[in-house]
Design a protein around this motif. Structure first.
Motif, short mmCIF file in Angstrom:
data_model
loop_
_atom_site.label_atom_id
_atom_site.label_comp_id
_atom_site.label_asym_id
_atom_site.label_seq_id
_atom_site.Cartn_x
_atom_site.Cartn_y
_atom_site.Cartn_z
N TRP A 123 0.97 -1.00 0.16
CA TRP A 123 -0.01 -0.12 0.10
C TRP A 123 0.90 1.50 -0.08
O TRP A 123 0.24 2.35 -0.37
CB TRP A 123 -1.09 0.01 1.36
N LEU A 124 2.11 1.24 0.46
CA LEU A 124 2.72 2.29 0.74
C LEU A 124 4.50 2.33 0.10
O LEU A 124 5.00 1.42 0.64
CB LEU A 124 3.04 2.78 2.03
N ASN A 125 4.52 3.18 -0.76
CA ASN A 125 6.00 3.16 -1.57
C ASN A 125 6.28 4.35 -1.65
O ASN A 125 5.54 5.14 -2.41
CB ASN A 125 5.80 2.27 -2.84
N VAL A 126 7.45 4.70 -1.56
CA VAL A 126 8.13 6.03 -1.71
C VAL A 126 9.19 5.92 -2.82
O VAL A 126 9.97 5.25 -2.79
CB VAL A 126 8.73 6.55 -0.46
N THR A 127 9.01 6.87 -3.81
CA THR A 127 9.97 6.88 -5.12
C THR A 127 10.73 8.25 -4.79
O THR A 127 9.92 9.17 -4.81
CB THR A 127 9.35 6.65 -6.28
N GLY A 128 11.93 8.35 -4.99
CA GLY A 128 12.61 9.75 -5.13
C GLY A 128 13.72 9.85 -6.12
O GLY A 128 14.29 8.69 -6.43
N GLY A 176 3.25 6.26 -3.55
CA GLY A 176 2.19 5.43 -4.41
C GLY A 176 1.96 4.02 -3.68
O GLY A 176 2.62 3.71 -2.94
N GLY A 177 1.00 3.29 -4.34
CA GLY A 177 0.70 2.13 -3.74
C GLY A 177 -0.24 1.61 -4.59
O GLY A 177 -1.11 1.99 -5.48
N LEU A 178 -0.37 0.10 -4.01
CA LEU A 178 -1.58 -0.90 -4.75
C LEU A 178 -2.17 -1.61 -3.51
O LEU A 178 -1.44 -2.13 -2.70
CB LEU A 178 -0.73 -1.68 -5.55
N GLY A 179 -3.61 -1.92 -3.69
CA GLY A 179 -4.30 -2.59 -2.75
C GLY A 179 -5.80 -2.74 -3.21
O GLY A 179 -6.21 -2.65 -4.19
N GLU A 180 -6.27 -3.84 -2.45
CA GLU A 180 -7.56 -4.34 -2.69
C GLU A 180 -8.74 -3.55 -2.04
O GLU A 180 -8.46 -3.19 -0.95
CB GLU A 180 -7.64 -5.88 -2.29
N LEU A 181 -9.78 -3.11 -2.90
CA LEU A 181 -10.91 -2.47 -2.38
C LEU A 181 -12.07 -3.41 -2.73
O LEU A 181 -12.55 -3.27 -3.86
CB LEU A 181 -11.00 -1.19 -3.09
N GLY A 182 -12.30 -4.38 -2.13
CA GLY A 182 -13.17 -5.27 -2.27
C GLY A 182 -12.78 -6.32 -3.44
O GLY A 182 -11.77 -6.70 -3.19
N MET A 215 -6.13 5.13 -10.17
CA MET A 215 -6.85 3.98 -11.34
C MET A 215 -7.57 3.00 -10.21
O MET A 215 -6.87 2.47 -9.42
CB MET A 215 -5.70 3.24 -12.01
N LEU A 216 -8.68 2.46 -10.94
CA LEU A 216 -9.46 1.52 -10.20
C LEU A 216 -9.57 0.48 -11.54
O LEU A 216 -10.17 0.53 -12.26
CB LEU A 216 -10.73 2.08 -9.78
N ASN A 217 -9.07 -0.72 -10.89
CA ASN A 217 -9.22 -1.92 -12.01
C ASN A 217 -10.39 -2.89 -11.50
O ASN A 217 -10.73 -3.43 -10.57
CB ASN A 217 -7.91 -2.68 -11.70
N PHE A 218 -11.23 -3.09 -12.40
CA PHE A 218 -12.34 -4.07 -12.28
C PHE A 218 -12.28 -5.27 -12.96
O PHE A 218 -11.62 -5.19 -14.26
CB PHE A 218 -13.72 -3.58 -12.82
N GLY A 219 -12.79 -6.35 -12.64
CA GLY A 219 -12.83 -7.75 -13.39
C GLY A 219 -11.59 -8.40 -13.24
O GLY A 219 -10.76 -8.40 -12.13
#
Length: 389
Positions: A123-128, A176-182, A215-219
């Motif tokens: 969920w939590l990434n830092v890029t510099g 930035g990050g990536l995670g599940e929302l349902g 961005m939100l990814n469906f399917g």
């Protein structure tokens, strides 16, 4: 019996002696992976016009892109990527393709690190460092995976408006990050960068650029792990839709009062068919208000061949239009339209790509990144080879 008793006692003693001890993991060793990426184009150009004088038709071969770099991990959660570039090497000055001529220069393209603060969740990434900020999906999509012959001018206009540079590479920091929302997957990036171009001189007035993309990814999943750059084609059959919104804002500089952009993008997979598009609205305030719009839509169809190759016919349309008061805010006016029809032959591991495309230009006004402001690009056919080593 006496021997068995002694053996059992020794085994019990060993178990007691090792009780509470854990097997030590092997120490992590930093990794370093060199890589080379090239795009070699063979281009037949016609219709390039400068100051109302048309250049002769011509055939020219050159390296559209060349990247040499190293990447790896300093720690399991700390990665890095340093890249040099020799783009447009040996380009003909009157070729219809975009980009300035490079007679042999090699320069730093990007250098950044990414620290995964929550490895168990992503969920939590830092890029510099010196990197390409996320202002829209197309702007941060890898040019090595794009279905059209090249990255769209749509992204170049947007990046130049926001960062002051056509390639968009800027110094800053990104969260930035990536995670599940349902059942959906959320991908987000928020950056603060500093412009470095002469259009945004900030001796008397200074303000950073704040920008972001969600961005939100469906399917079916398009993303399984957080990565800083996106892919334009997954080269597989799936059913999914990913919708995104982006923004940027900057306050007063010595050249203009303020700048804002708002973007929307979508990528849809329907089995073998892939459709993606993007719309960007640009606003800049100075003595007058300037507005511009740019958008693109692109479609490709993945035909899976034997021996792990994919054949992809594609079509793409894009357009830019800007206000007439462009000089007041140091940007572009008129319209710029491009059509791209082509076919790509790609290895499943994306190490090799051969492409044949026809690109048609039209429009009026000052264009983005051609030989000079009064040059119109014309049309061209390109046979390209891409290698990633």
């Amino acid at each position: 019996m006496k021997f068995r008793g002694i053996l059992i006692l020794l085994l019990l003693a060993g178990l007691v002696a090792t009780a509470g001890k854990t097997v030590q993991e092997k120490p992590f060793k930093p990794t370093i992976t060199p890589y080379l990426k090239v795009q070699f184009w063979n281009v037949f150009s016609q219709g390039v016009t400068t100051d109302d004088e048309e250049a002769a038709d011509r055939f020219a071969s050159y390296f559209r892109r060349g990247r040499l770099g190293v990447k790896g991990n300093v720690l399991p959660e700390l990665s890095y990527d340093v890249m040099l570039a020799f783009d447009n090497l040996a380009k003909d000055g009157y070729s219809s393709t975009k980009g300035v001529v490079n007679a042999g220069a090699v320069a730093l393209w990007s250098a950044y690190f990414t620290y995964d603060l929550l490895p168990e969740s992503d969920w939590l990434n830092v890029t510099g460092g010196y990197f390409l900020p996320h202002v829209s999906r197309e702007s941060t999509t890898s040019p090595w995976t794009t279905s059209s012959l090249d990255k769209t001018e749509n992204s170049c206009y947007l990046r130049q408006f926001v960062t002051g540079k056509a390639n968009g590479i800027s110094p800053g920091i990104n969260l930035g990050g990536l995670g599940e929302l349902g059942k959906q997957t959320l991908i987000y990036n928020i950056s603060i960068i500093n412009r470095q171009d002469v259009v945004s001189i900030m001796q008397t007035n200074w303000s950073p650029v704040l920008l972001g993309h969600f961005m939100l990814n469906f399917g079916d999943k398009e993303f399984s792990k957080y990565k800083y750059c996106f892919s334009n084609n997954l080269l597989k059959k799936q059913t999914s839709a990913t919708f995104g919104v982006g923004f940027s804002t900057q306050g007063k500089t010595d050249v203009f009062e303020s700048t804002q952009t708002l973007s929307a993008d979508a990528t849809i997979y329907l089995g073998r068919l892939k459709i993606d598009g993007e719309y960007n609205h640009l606003i800049r305030e100075n003595n007058e208000e300037y507005k511009a719009n740019c958008f693109m839509v692109r479609a490709g169809y993945n035909i899976f061949l034997k021996k792990d190759w994919v054949l992809e016919p594609i079509a793409m349309f894009e357009k830019f239009s800007g206000d007439e008061n462009f000089e007041d805010v140091s940007f572009f006016d008129g319209t710029d339209t491009k059509l791209d029809f082509g076919v790509n032959l790609i290895s499943a591991k994306k190490k090799v790509k051969v492409n044949l495309h026809y690109v048609y230009h039209d429009g009026d006004g000052i264009k983005n990144r051609y030989i000079k402001n009064t040059t119109y690009p014309g049309n061209y056919i390109s046979l390209g080879l891409q290698l990633i080593i």
